[in-house]
Design a protein around this motif. Structure first.
Motif: not given
Lengths: 342, 515
Positions: A96-105, A157-163, A169-175
């Motif tokens: 879950y920490a890894a998942s959160l790191a993914g959405v956060l970054v 998990i909750g924070i990930s979904f909340g965030y 998050i797919t739009e605007g990720v730099p190449e």
């Protein structure tokens, strides 16, 4: 095993000659060898079988690199988990920490407009904080590690979904961001280099630094470590922090690989990491967790996955394989500990 | 006279023997317990009292000998067997379930169920209430036992035995942590039990109460039953003589009140230290001296060691190291100040069993093993070399320093723990039972190592329950009993007999030992 002047009391070496004890001794000896080298033998058998069954696709250089590349992320998170396990604790929050790191970054890059490197740095910091919280709960508040990290993981998990509000998050990720994990250096994909670098670092820390020796001492016997003057709580917290940072790194690389930040993307790494670490503890050592073993465990699991997908096995087989290997790994590790004196 | 009663005794132990790893623990033990009798069992530390009790309780299988109950030979191979025969054992730790209430503890494992298979609490509780009344228990029975005092927990334990229809109850050091009033109350209960035809096997170091309570007393010394005495046959000094096995004439004037201050200044001064059982303990340790801490198990010696080594914090009192007051909040703190502990439980508190000899030696101080002082990277060769040097210096027998420490013998393991503290600067080294579970040869070597250490300038405190060891090893011995220092022995006064006499010098009856 021991050729010492002093034999462990009741050691089989003194009884081996007597007829009645011989079969039992041989059985113990077999279990001992199985628990130390069984995993390696299993890997070898798997490789031979797959090579014979799929001579065109399995035993090739590109497939080997492919297996290593697929192993990289699991190895990173499992390497971090190994630190928590060596210190004698548990961490169920890593996936879950890894998942959160993914959405956060991705979020920090896309929404907050942080540069890639700064975002990565911040997220690694978040991983460290998660580890510190886990560590503090376990040492200072004396919450059982399984419960503490499961609780923290669920909060994550909750924070990930909340965030993300549920949407990736797919739009605007730099190449440049996906290039991190898709790029190559000297013909090898970046994740393999990162895995090699991080695992080497963890190995050195664990085996060649004051801190690593203290981590091992605390894991071996916390009371003895305390009386030897080791600050047990601090050492445990540091181990948890390392685990958290590795989990965050895994999440960042996964997000880079996917090109998006998805809540719960990395959740399934939890079981892979545990299976790998336990397989590793039953490899070469007597049921002790160690970095090299964990790496071998990861490779075993991914070789298995690779073979399953080459043969076009249905997805449900992957789950059966994964679950089976986790149980087998823990059983082997237990056997290894029990027969360590054989 | 035993033959006066025609009936077979309730319990008869004959020819019981037990060896542990070749060492005699018990030999040729004959013991008889009659219905309604209080039987005292006394002996110094290691005389075999607990082994005897454990044999009867089914926790240890004797090598030979028989146990009869009501004249019938029985085999007690598990605690369950003993319970079924009506033999109850109350050990010092009491073995109650802390968060159950008194009634639930008394009834543990005896629930009666209703027809639906659920527990019928009313029917189940009844026997506990009857027993509580019989024992005159006044505290609320629905309180969790971890909220009860030790004395109250003893009542619950006795109640549990009675609910199980025990006909004999063995009590191991029942008054060890009771106050005088609480002890009085317990004695009443013991007498009541005897009156209601329950036999009590009363094990205690406190000779006064054994003399007061017992109808007969058995004395154990070195695993043998030396004597069985009946009421009125003995006074305390006679009993001590029986326990020690020698005359105590020499011990009587042996107490030296205060040691003559030595040439060297004290490295450690302990003044009126207090916590738990430890009451106002004061002593000094000089540099280069081996100071013994003697007394019976439970006298508070280990507790003092824990206070010195930062494992516990004193409630009151001061510790001065090289004249400077110190207060340790953690063991790491104490180690940082140069105080090391070789703990009593080698395997659970000292060694990291699954690691190598080298790992165990090096773990206390790794700084000198770094490549560079500021770089926390360890030089593997240097680490190994240091371990090899120390194993050779202390004569640790191991095929290689890479061997797991668990494969070493007890004596060599102990040396590994001592070697651990030689890796760093130290002012004081505390060794708790340094030669426990160690063979005689290794014991002599460990003593030599300890004395060498002291000669090298370390202040050494050696805790031992073995008077012989204290006399052989120490320059000076402080003896404790019931948490207090009862005397200090040095030079010609330092004899085994004196150490043992002071160990039994309880505060209530200081006089009777000396006379």
């Amino acid at each position: 095993m021991s050729t010492g002047v002093v034999k462990p009391n009741g050691g089989p070496s003194t009884l081996g000659a007597t007829g009645a004890r011989a079969p039992a001794y041989r059985w113990r000896r077999f279990l001992h060898l199985l628990s130390r080298y069984g995993t390696l033998a299993g890997l070898a058998i798997m490789m031979v079988v797959f090579s014979i069954a799929a001579p065109k696709s399995f035993p090739t250089m590109s497939n080997a690199i492919n297996i290593l590349n697929q192993s990289a992320l699991t190895a990173l998170i499992a390497g971090g988990l190994t630190m928590a396990l060596v210190v004698g604790e548990f961490d169920l929050s890593i996936g879950y920490a890894a998942s959160l790191a993914g959405v956060l970054v991705t979020g920090l890059i896309v929404r907050q407009g942080l540069s890639i490197w700064l975002a990565i740095l911040v997220v690694l910091g978040v991983g460290a904080v998660i580890g510190a919280v886990n560590g503090a709960l376990v040492t200072k508040a004396r919450v059982n590690a399984v419960i503490a990290t499961l609780g923290i993981g669920t909060i994550l998990i909750g924070i990930s979904f909340g965030y993300t509000s549920g949407a990736p998050i797919t739009e605007g990720v730099p190449e440049a961001f996906p290039r991190l994990s898709l790029g190559k250096l000297l013909g090898l994909p970046n994740p393999i280099w990162i895995m090699a670098g991080v695992l080497a670092l963890l190995w050195v820390v664990l085996n060649r630094t004051d801190l690593g020796q203290r981590i091992q001492a605390v894991g071996g016997n916390p009371e003895a470590a305390r009386l030897a003057g080791i600050p047990v709580d601090r050492v445990k917290i540091i181990a948890f922090v390392t685990t958290g940072v590795c989990a965050a790194l895994t999440g960042i690389l996964l997000a880079s690989l996917l090109g998006s930040g998805t809540a719960s993307a990395a959740d399934s790494y939890l079981l892979d990491a545990f299976a790998a670490a336990f397989l590793g503890s039953a490899t070469l050592r007597n049921g002790e967790f160690h970095i090299l073993g964990t790496l071998i465990g990861v490779i075993i699991i991914n070789t298995g996955f690779n073979g399953l997908s080459i043969f076009g096995a249905d997805t449900f087989y992957q789950y059966v394989f994964k679950g089976g290997i986790l149980v087998l790994a823990v059983a082997l590790s237990t056997v290894a500990r029990r027969y360590s004196q054989a | 006279m035993p033959s006066a009663e025609p009936r077979a005794p309730l319990v008869r132990v004959s020819g019981l023997a037990k060896q542990f790893a070749g060492a005699r623990a018990l030999e040729g033990i004959d013991l008889e317990l009659r219905t309604g009798e209080v039987h005292g069992l006394v002996g110094a530390n290691g005389a075999g009292k607990s082994t005897l009790i454990r044999c009867m309780a089914g926790l240890v299988t004797p090598d030979s000998g028989t146990i009869e109950v009501d004249g019938r030979k029985v085999i007690i191979s598990a605690p369950r067997d003993a319970t079924e025969l009506g033999l109850a054992f109350i050990h010092q730790e009491l073995n109650l379930v802390p968060h159950f209430d008194s009634v639930a503890n008394m009834l543990l494992g005896r629930a009666k169920s209703t027809r639906l298979g659920l527990i019928d609490w009313r029917r189940t509780r009844r026997p506990a209430l009857v027993v509580a009344e019989r024992l005159g228990i006044e505290f609320p029975l629905d309180r969790r036992v971890d909220e009860l005092s030790v004395a109250q927990r003893w009542m619950v334990s006795i109640g549990r035995a009675l609910v199980g229809n025990a006909r004999m109850i063995a009590m191991d050091e029942p008054t060890a942590s009771l106050s005088d009033t609480e002890s009085r109350r317990l004695f009443e209960v013991v007498r009541d039990l005897a009156r209601s035809r329950v036999a009590v096997l009363y094990v205690s170091h406190r000779l006064d109460e054994v003399l007061e309570l017992s109808d007969s007393i058995s004395v154990l010394r070195d695993g043998r039953l030396t004597r069985r005495l009946t009421r009125g046959e003995l006074n305390k000094s006679g009993l001590v003589r029986e326990i020690v096995g020698r005359d105590l004439a020499a011990a009587e004037q042996s107490t030296v009140s205060a040691a003559v201050p030595g040439q060297t200044p004290p490295v450690l001064e302990v003044h009126r230290l207090r916590r738990g059982v430890v009451e106002n303990v004061s002593f000094e340790l000089r540099r280069g001296e081996v100071l013994g801490l003697g007394g019976l198990v439970g006298a508070g010696r280990t507790e003092v060691a824990r206070l010195l080594c930062g494992a516990d914090r004193p409630e009151a009192g001061t510790i001065r190291l090289d004249g400077v007051g110190v207060c340790f909040s953690t063991a790491a703190d104490a180690v940082g100040h140069g105080i090391g502990l070789v703990p009593e439980e080698r395997r659970s508190q000292g060694l990291i069993l699954n690691r190598s000899v080298a790992f165990n030696i090096n773990i206390a101080d790794q700084r000198p093993l770094r490549y560079l002082p500021w770089l926390p990277l360890l030089h593997a060769g240097r680490a190994r070399a240091r371990a090899v040097e120390l194993t050779e210096r202390l004569g640790i027998k191991t095929s290689s320093v890479d061997q797991p420490v668990s494969a070493l013998s007890g004596g060599n393991q102990q040396k590994v723990l001592i070697a651990r503290w030689l890796t760093r600067e130290r002012k004081v080294l505390v060794l708790d039972e340094p030669s426990r579970g160690v063979d005689i040869g290794a014991r002599a070597e460990i003593h030599r190592i300890i004395r060498d250490l002291a000669r090298g300038g370390t202040g050494v405190i050696a805790i031992s329950s073995d008077a012989e060891e204290l006399v052989a090893l120490c320059d000076r011995v402080v003896v404790m009993a019931e948490g207090r220092v009862t005397g200090e022995l040095e030079g010609a006064n330092l004899t085994e007999e004196a150490v043992i006499a002071l160990s039994y010098a309880h505060r209530r009856t200081d006089r009777s030992v000396a006379t």
